[in-house]
Scaffold this motif. Sequence first.
Motif: not given
Ligand code: UD1
Length: 424
Positions: A330, A124, A307-308, A126, A166, A23
């Motif tokens: 998460v 959303d 969460t991972d 992003h 992200g 990551n």
């Molecule tokens: C997440 C994990 C990260 C992990 C990666 C890979 C968290 C906070 N983030 O990152 O540690 O390495 O997965 O599995 O634990 N969300 C929205 N809208 C968006 C983006 C995210 O509502 O545009 C929500 C997601 O649904 C989720 C939360 O925000 O509930 C966390 O998402 P995010 O941190 O963006 O996910 P990743 O970047 O995939």
Amino acid sequence: MSEIQIYGQFPLKGEISIQGAKNAVLPMMAAALLHRGVTVLMNVPVIRDVSCMADILEYLGCRLERQGGCLAIDASHIENTAVPDHFVSAMRSSIVVLGALLGRMGEGSGCYPGGCLIGARPIDLHIKVLEGLGAEIREEEGHLFVCRGSEGIRGAELHLPYPSVGATEQAILASVLSRDVTVVHGAAREPEIVQLCDFLNNMGAVICGMGTEHLMIQGVDGLHDSSFRVEGDRIVAGTYAAAAAAVGGDVLMKGIKPSFLHEPLRLLERAGARIRTEENAGRIQVSMDRIPCCLDICTGPYPEFPTDLQSPFMALLAAAQGISHIEERVFEERFATAEALCAMGARIRISGRRAEVEGVRPLRGASVKAADLRGGAALVAAGLAACGETRISRCGYIERGYEDICRDLSALGAQIRWIKEDGT
Ligand code: UD1
């Protein structure tokens, strides 16, 4: 499709080096697009997601050269700004390529991202950060088209309602080459964000506040050639630590900063493990000589429990003594591995975002399917603790993030091997 075969209940003993962090390296590879020259990354793990990101960069026009853990990315010439669907749907982290393409080329496009099916995973936030920076975004038939607005990419005060990893990366990549200052309030504080900023600063970017909720990015005109070493993967180390606690033994992990795993290590200690750490040397030793006790775990953004690691710890708790509780805050649908664990004798009751795990000893070996990347690794941990033979299919998921889980665990004395399609 290859399978993993495990004969369980052999304690893990010995030492291993932890691979570079998936990551961390993926957004860094995307960030290399920002520089019209060569960026060298060291300690790059040999995993499927890295190959996928390498394919994306090559498709866009970069030249890549790989020697062992060293990856050189020459992004002097970019020929395409549209990322083909099959790459994006294979891996969610590819969405941050859009921010980098926007910063470098003023435009980028791709379909909605894929990756493991764990909850809704919307984008959303992003879109919100890119629009906040002045980008224009069009959405057509599942594709996103992002381009510079009439005023270009401008500095902005961005407010994230949730510290999305992200979306924070997206904001950083899109603003590094902008005209003025961008501030991200409510930024993610994960070690991978800190590493991305350190990596970019090493290329000539000006970013401060990493590791806090307020990131400041002062735009620069260009970046320079650089090299950077990726830190060890805290999720891989946490998986092996959970496996060692589940089956017992004494494992020394090298190349991993203990501070990245503060909360998981604290919980392992509470479960009965003895933990010794050396921050500067990057070492974690996990010793377990008793039946693990039950725990209450709640996932959340860093520095909370990741969460991972929720699935690998669920496997540990399935083999522990007493009743544990897990709350997944998460990703709402991240309990898919419970079903396979139950097939191994575990007693798990799911209700919405909560799981109640009643420890059963011993778990029994079974034929099970990996549901996702971390869930697949969790089944490996369960198989190590279970009596008899476990066979895990759909292991392609595991290869997305673990270089060679069988190699690592065999080195620690586990009876584990890959069985290829031809049965060898
Ligand atoms: C997440 C994990 C990260 C992990 C990666 C890979 C968290 C906070 N983030 O990152 O540690 O390495 O997965 O599995 O634990 N969300 C929205 N809208 C968006 C983006 C995210 O509502 O545009 C929500 C997601 O649904 C989720 C939360 O925000 O509930 C966390 O998402 P995010 O941190 O963006 O996910 P990743 O970047 O995939």
